[in-house]
Design an enzyme around this catalytic site. Structure first.
Site, PDB file in Angstrom:
ATOM      1  N   ARG A  27      48.775  34.818  38.825  1.00 15.99           N
ATOM      2  CA  ARG A  27      47.510  35.526  38.963  1.00 15.99           C
ATOM      3  C   ARG A  27      46.367  34.735  38.320  1.00 15.99           C
ATOM      4  NH1 ARG A  27      48.425  41.007  36.740  1.00 15.99           N
ATOM      5  NH2 ARG A  27      50.178  41.169  38.176  1.00 15.99           N
ATOM      6  N   ARG A  40      34.752  37.998  45.656  1.00 18.31           N
ATOM      7  CA  ARG A  40      35.349  39.207  46.228  1.00 18.31           C
ATOM      8  C   ARG A  40      34.279  40.168  46.737  1.00 18.31           C
ATOM      9  NH1 ARG A  40      40.235  42.904  43.740  1.00 18.31           N
ATOM     10  NH2 ARG A  40      39.696  44.860  44.758  1.00 18.31           N
TER      11      ARG A  40
END
Length: 350
Positions: A27, A40
């Site tokens: 991650r 994002r």
């Protein structure tokens, strides 16, 4: 003459003791990075981010630019393969991925199909192709997928692993394994094809995430975790013998050794509960298998002296190699980027 891969991660996966451990972190592209949050938002959400090669390439590269990791891992999300088989995937604020309708019966499994698998996953293959050009020449590219059992937990529970106690899938898989088997068989085939396409697109290594390995009793662990991954490894190795495979059976405990031996993976990822001396003796030593891990992600979030002390303990125990430094689970969103930078500098100073 035997070919020796130049990239540090690939050398470790080939069984070498490298001059220092390669480092990448699960991650490593994620919500702890401010630039990730900007990308994002620009993409319009998690699903749009995963399905846009432009944005997915950008977030994959962000931790490489900032920290200089030795490997990049493809940015995608584990339940995308479930959506490619026919479920509807949504991301709900505060609830993570939601899959509907949940798979709860043989009839539900029968409605799933491989027909549009590669069409729906095409953006991921394009992301891999672009990354092969965009990454620095010393950085290895890791493709990935969830392992069949872990993907099945998402599909049956209808949501991500952290949002459920897995009661529904365990009741089904443990009480009626013959009815449950076709779901695992379908996922084994789909994941094999998915990873093969990633390799053909340029992935240099593969990681299989078995995040839910630790919830199964031993006989069912063998059936639902070991056997499907062994089948995937065998199929991929027949076509791509030079592509190394990492598997991360989180929570497997004493079953780690049998898992590594039976699946034939090149490397096993260790969670933070695995005793280091035991792993060095039973996995690195007896099996000659590369290990990856295993710093607790809370220590990375804390940073400072405690992080360095545990890092040094891991290096002392596993640094004889072959070894890849990583976490015992993914980076937490509360982690400060400067702690990651400090960790990378510490590893690279070895």
């Amino acid at each position: 003459m035997v070919y020796e891969p130049r990239k540090l991660l690939l050398r470790a996966l080939a069984g070498e003791r490298t001059e220092r451990p390669p480092i990448w972190l699960m991650r490593q592209a994620g919500r702890y990075l401010p630039e990730y949050l900007v990308t994002r938002a620009a993409a319009g959400g998690m699903l749009e981010l995963c399905n846009s090669p432009d944005h997915a390439v950008e977030v994959t590269l962000q931790p490489i630019r900032r920290f200089g990791f030795d490997a990049a891992i493809l940015f995608a999300d584990l339940p995308q393969i479930a959506a490619a088989l026919g479920q509807v995937l949504e991301y709900k604020e505060g609830d993570g991925p939601v899959l509907s309708p949940p798979i709860r019966s043989a009839a539900d499994v029968a409605r799933l199909t491989l027909t549009w698998l590669h069409q729906k996953l095409a953006p991921i293959y394009e992301t891999v192709r672009r990354l092969t050009v965009a990454l620095p020449p010393n950085v290895a590219l890791i493709g990935y997928a969830g392992a069949p059992w872990t993907v099945a937990t998402y599909m049956v529970e209808g949501r991500g692993g952290g949002a459920t106690d897995h009661a529904t899938i365990k009741r089904w898989a443990l009480s009626d394994p013959e009815e449950f088997q076709p779901l695992i068989d379908l996922l084994t085939e789909a994941i094999t094809q998915f990873l093969a396409r990633q390799i053909e697109s340029g992935a240099e290594a593969i990681q299989l995430f078995e995040s839910s390995a630790g919830i199964l009793p031993e006989p069912f662990f063998q059936r639902w975790c070991v056997q499907p991954v062994a089948a995937i490894v065998s199929a991929l190795r027949a076509k791509y013998p030079d592509t190394p495979i990492i598997a991360f059976p989180r929570g497997a405990g004493l079953l780690y050794v049998g898992y590594a031996e039976a699946t034939g993976v090149n490397c096993v990822g260790l969670d933070s509960t695995v005793p280091l001396a035991w792993a060095a003796d039973r996995i690195q030593g007896a099996l000659g298998c590369c290990v990856q891990g295993s710093l607790d992600n809370q220590l990375l979030a804390a940073g400072g002296a405690a992080m360095y002390a545990e890092t040094d303990r891991i290096l002392a125990a596993l640094g004889r190699g072959p070894f890849i430094f990583n976490l015992g689970h993914g980076i937490l969103k509360t982690t400060r980027p400067e702690h990651v930078q400090s960790l990378v500098r510490h590893i690279k100073s070895q």
